[in-house]
Design a protein around this motif. Structure first.
Motif, mmCIF file in Angstrom:
data_model
loop_
_atom_site.group_PDB
_atom_site.id
_atom_site.type_symbol
_atom_site.label_atom_id
_atom_site.label_comp_id
_atom_site.label_asym_id
_atom_site.label_seq_id
_atom_site.Cartn_x
_atom_site.Cartn_y
_atom_site.Cartn_z
ATOM 1 N N LYS A 206 0.843 -1.205 0.000
ATOM 2 C CA LYS A 206 0.000 0.000 0.000
ATOM 3 C C LYS A 206 0.874 1.249 0.000
ATOM 4 O O LYS A 206 1.821 1.365 0.779
ATOM 5 N N PHE B 61 0.578 5.648 -0.139
ATOM 6 C CA PHE B 61 -0.328 6.732 0.248
ATOM 7 C C PHE B 61 0.003 7.992 -0.542
ATOM 8 O O PHE B 61 1.146 8.470 -0.490
ATOM 9 N N HIS C 37 -3.897 4.500 -1.629
ATOM 10 C CA HIS C 37 -4.756 5.461 -0.925
ATOM 11 C C HIS C 37 -4.723 6.721 -1.779
ATOM 12 O O HIS C 37 -3.746 7.465 -1.759
ATOM 13 N N VAL D 41 -7.812 1.573 -2.946
ATOM 14 C CA VAL D 41 -8.522 1.207 -1.711
ATOM 15 C C VAL D 41 -9.570 2.259 -1.347
ATOM 16 O O VAL D 41 -9.543 3.382 -1.844
ATOM 17 N N HIS D 42 -10.447 1.882 -0.504
ATOM 18 C CA HIS D 42 -11.524 2.711 0.077
ATOM 19 C C HIS D 42 -12.010 3.852 -0.839
ATOM 20 O O HIS D 42 -11.971 5.027 -0.479
ATOM 21 N N SER E 104 -10.507 8.338 6.361
ATOM 22 C CA SER E 104 -10.052 8.868 5.075
ATOM 23 C C SER E 104 -9.809 7.711 4.108
ATOM 24 O O SER E 104 -9.183 6.737 4.505
HETATM 25 ZN ZN LIG Z 1 -5.917 4.474 3.320
#
Ligand SMILES: [Zn+2]
Ligand SMILES: NC(=O)NCCC(=O)O
Ligand SMILES: [Zn+2]
Length: 468
Positions: A156, A158, A189, A244-245, A294
């Motif tokens: 991951k 960011f 992210h 993601v998200h 977030s």
């Molecule tokens: Zn995240």
């Protein structure tokens, strides 16, 4: 015989099929399926029989995005691996993929070993790890290859949180180039954190300190822009990308454009974006802090696009991003300054039920429920068909689900180690009744019968979803 369990009479639902079938479990795996009461299944003997009449028999959930014990904002996510995986089992999830964290200036190995140690011997269900890259440099790029070989096949990055987890575009491109070679999957992210930090500073200077401003400064356009940029960087690198998200309609649109071009770009959303909204962030008396995460919750109008994305396969996975912080003592760190509220919501226990409610409400079909919550996360992160389905040879991670039971989600009844429920008072139809993890009954008709240490670390292969 002594290692055999027979599950009789339920409706077996997988991503591909639904059939009234009996399921034979032996030595922790699914040994066979046969039509209910067929001559074949009538011949089966087992030490234990579970009557699943009028129930669904579904694969255990695979939650590919959790943060047990995550250090964030000067505190730690309140669920340990022990409490969080127990709560997951209660909610019908039998595998989590959690995020090990690289500390800036330190090796990936050090962060990963710390996460192995946190989880080892504590989990009620099986688990794997992604790796958060907080410091992309020559050394960590080399280490990525070793981690992929070890079964940590996703990383991951960011675009948000400057000074904490943030990577700049050059670092992102380098990590993507590396993943194009070593087969790792970059998880992004996608929020423009540099621009958001300017807006945070300006909001605070205007005296806008309440939780609802968290949603206002983290603008839809800054999620869409980052999503677009991540996609273009992945194209340049020739790497697949998993965002993601995803919370905003405009971000889904970016994914859809990429997928229409045939690019290997995938998206995950979470129950909080499907069921909650900025209305929650605006709750008075600082209650909105409970909903600070977030990407942020969005105005309710975005939900239709997320549901549509899940139906059209522009979004493939629903994970929880489970990252609980207690209201008392943790979320309260941000009283008077929303930017100091630790980001994250609890939900690992609620995902399967909320998505079943989506079936009841007509947003998705029963098979799509299993696809987005079990099969695709397993495929996406190299766990299929061991996890995510009910088929001979698969791990016997099985949920007996009562689709007619009514329940009210509440902090009073949940098992997550957090002092509020993001879904307090919400009525849902459907409830987990019994859960098997590798053939062991860990929830037996709403009683926890599992144990810390039953869950094992599960190395993963590379993404198995690239042709979708
Ligand atoms: Zn995240
Ligand atoms: N999502 C969130 O608010 N907290 C967990 C960290 C992350 O996934 O960005
Ligand atoms: Zn997360």
């Amino acid at each position: 015989m002594s290692n055999r369990t027979l599950i009789r009479g339920g409706l077996v639902v997988t991503a591909a099929d639904e059939m009234h079938a009996d399921v034979l479990v032996e030595d922790g795996r699914i040994a066979a399926l046969a039509a209910h009461n067929s001559p074949v299944s009538q011949g089966w003997t087992a030490a234990r029989a579970i009557d699943a009449t009028n129930r669904y028999v579904i694969p255990g959930g695979v939650d590919a995005h959790t943060h047990m014990e995550l250090p964030f904002g000067g505190t730690f996510a309140s669920d340990s691996f022990e409490t969080g995986t127990r709560a997951a089992a209660w909610g019908g999830t039998t595998t989590i993929v959690d995020f090990a964290v690289q500390t800036v200036g330190r090796a990936l190995r050090e962060g990963l070993d710390a996460w192995y140690a946190k989880a080892d011997g504590n989990c009620a269900i099986d688990y794997g790890f992604h790796m958060i890259l907080s410091d992309v440099n020559e050394q960590s790029l080399k280490e990525m290859d070793l981690l992929v070989e070890e079964g940590i096949t996703s990383f991951k990055l960011f675009m948000a949180y400057p000074g904490v987890f943030y990577s700049d575009d050059g670092q992102i491109l380098r990590a993507m180039q590396r993943s194009a070679v070593n087969g790792g999957l970059i998880m992004m992210h996608a929020e423009n954190g540099i621009a958001i930090d300017v807006l945070v500073e300006q909001a605070l200077a205007r005296g806008e300190t309440d939780p609802r401003y968290h949603g206002e400064v983290r603008k839809v356009l800054l999620e869409a822009e980052a999503t677009h940029r991540a996609i273009q960087l992945a194209r340049v690198a020739g790497a697949p990308l998993y965002v993601v998200h995803v919370s905003a309609e405009e971000a889904v649109a970016e994914l859809a454009v990429a997928r229409d071009k045939g690019l290997p770009v995938f998206g995950e959303t979470c129950p909080q974006y499907l069921f909650l909204s900025t209305d929650n962030l605006a709750e008075p008396d600082f209650e909105g802090a409970k909903y600070v995460c977030s990407t942020p919750l969005r105005p309710r109008e975005h939900q239709a696009a997320l549901w549509r994305g899940l139906r059209t396969n522009d979004l493939q996975v629903v994970s929880t991003d489970h990252c609980p912080f207690c209201f008392t003592g943790q979320k309260e760190l941000g009283r008077g300054d929303f930017s100091k509220i630790p980001n994250g919501l609890p939900g690992v226990e609620n995902r399967m039920d909320l998505l079943h409610q989506a079936v009841v409400d007509g947003h998705i079909t029963r098979r799509r429920w299993i696809e987005i919550a079990c099969a695709t996360p397993a495929r996406m992160f190299g766990l299929y068909p061991k996890k995510g389905t009910i088929a001979p040879g698969a791990d016997a991670d099985i949920v007996i689900y009562d689709p007619h039971a009514e329940q009210t989600l509440s902090v009073e009844t949940h098992h997550m180690n957090v002092d509020y429920s993001a879904y307090e008072g919400r009525r849902v139809t459907g409830r987990v009744e019994t859960v098997l993890s590798r053939g062991e009954v860990v929830i037996d008709q709403r009683t926890f019968t599992g144990r810390a240490g039953h869950g094992v670390y599960t190395p993963r292969s590379t993404c198995q979803y690239l042709d979708h």
